[in-house]
Design a protein around this motif. Structure first.
Motif, PDB file in Angstrom:
ATOM      1  N   ARG A   1       0.861  -1.181   0.000  1.00 47.47           N
ATOM      2  CA  ARG A   1       0.000   0.000   0.000  1.00 47.47           C
ATOM      3  C   ARG A   1       0.894   1.227   0.000  1.00 47.47           C
ATOM      4  O   ARG A   1       1.693   1.421   0.915  1.00 47.47           O
ATOM      5  CB  ARG A   1      -0.929  -0.016   1.216  1.00 47.47           C
TER       6      ARG A   1
ATOM      7  N   THR B   1      -0.830  -4.910   1.894  1.00 48.13           N
ATOM      8  CA  THR B   1      -2.205  -5.369   1.758  1.00 48.13           C
ATOM      9  C   THR B   1      -2.344  -6.718   2.463  1.00 48.13           C
ATOM     10  O   THR B   1      -1.353  -7.339   2.858  1.00 48.13           O
ATOM     11  CB  THR B   1      -2.574  -5.534   0.281  1.00 48.13           C
ATOM     12  N   GLU B   2      -3.570  -7.180   2.620  1.00 49.50           N
ATOM     13  CA  GLU B   2      -3.785  -8.498   3.221  1.00 49.50           C
ATOM     14  C   GLU B   2      -3.091  -9.574   2.388  1.00 49.50           C
ATOM     15  O   GLU B   2      -2.479 -10.501   2.928  1.00 49.50           O
ATOM     16  CB  GLU B   2      -5.285  -8.781   3.314  1.00 49.50           C
TER      17      GLU B   2
END
Length: 297
Positions: free
Chosen positions: A49, A58-59
């Protein structure tokens, strides 16, 4: 995809800054950013990100990071294993150490280095929980942590010392006139203590509660250095491990034993039970087992 891209990704995770990650990896920041975008394009995922600066992962990036660390650990392990087959040890041993213990690991590292000139060390001061988590995620190879039978399912543990406690104080401000103290003696003293969450702090809290002593610490800190400085200045006293050598940092310091004091768990050398376990970690574990008797702690 190549190993360098994974190294860039892990460096960014550890340093949380594009410029610092690039410096560690000996590339320019634009080059690091470009290679990470190429990795994202190849995987079809956004991993990082971004804003004007690094924001986070990010996940999906967090999940890829776990694999990247595993791949890098396997890559390093492969080279270490090859060096063992050639009759030598080469590589970096990543070691986590709790900041307070009645056992000093540095002489062991020094002796290990004397036998294996091509081994380097990456040392981190962490809580026991952070050390075990670091072993889980391949951030660490070995750790000196407080652990017991509850942890043996996941980790190989070798007890190196049972840690007992004493009161560190400035002898110019306090005098006790006897060779040992008990927990009730602390009730009237200004006390400095590590922040909650550290195993040593948990052990001190448990001992005080068991002795029926209620204290409101004057100083709380996550830094052993700040704690010793506070004691040296006469601001407070502090419960510290016996055998830690902290009393030798200042000629005004003294460390008196506290009766019936010990940590809730012994200090252990911990390594992963599951793969990958590096050849360096196995060699160091064997080295420690041959040279350390738990009775010495």
């Amino acid at each position: 995809m190549d190993i360098r891209q994974l190294q860039y990704l892990v460096a960014l995770d550890e340093l949380r800054h594009f410029g610092e990650a690039a410096n560690r990896c000996h590339v320019t920041q634009p080059a690091l950013s470009m290679r990470l975008r190429q990795l994202e394009d190849e995987l079809g995922l956004t991993l990082v990100r971004r804003g004007h600066r690094f924001v986070g992962f990010t996940e999906e990036g967090e999940r890829i990071l776990a694999w990247a660390r595993a791949v890098l650990a396997a890559h390093d392990g492969l080279h270490a294993e090859a060096s063992v087959c050639r009759g030598q040890l080469v590589g970096t041993l990543r070691v986590g150490m709790v900041p307070l213990a009645g056992f000093e690991p540095i002489p062991l590292l020094q002796a290990f280095a004397a036998e294996h000139a091509d081994v380097r060390f990456d040392l981190k001061s962490l809580s026991s929980e952070q050390i075990l988590a670091g072993l889980d995620t391949n951030r660490l190879d070995v750790g000196f942590a407080y652990a017991d039978g509850r942890h043996e399912r996941k980790y190989q543990l070798f007890e190196v010392a049972e840690t007992t406690m004493g009161l560190l104080f400035n002898r110019h401000r306090w005098r006790f006139g006897r060779p040992a103290l008990d927990w009730m003696d602390l009730e009237s003293l200004p006390l400095g203590i590590l922040s909650k969450g550290m195993h040593f702090r948990q052990s001190v809290d448990h001992a005080l509660q068991s002795a029926g002593v209620a204290l409101k610490p004057l100083v709380e800190t996550d830094s052993v250095e700040f704690l010793v400085q506070s004691v040296s200045a006469g601001l407070c006293c502090a419960v510290m491990p016996l055998g830690s050598g902290l009393e030798h940092r200042d000629e005004a310091l003294e460390l008196l034993p506290i009766a019936d004091s010990h940590t809730l768990a012994p200090l252990c050398l911990a390594t992963r039970r599951g793969d990958p376990v590096s050849a360096l970690a196995e060699a160091f574990q064997q080295f420690v087992r041959e040279r350390v008797s738990p009775d010495q702690g």
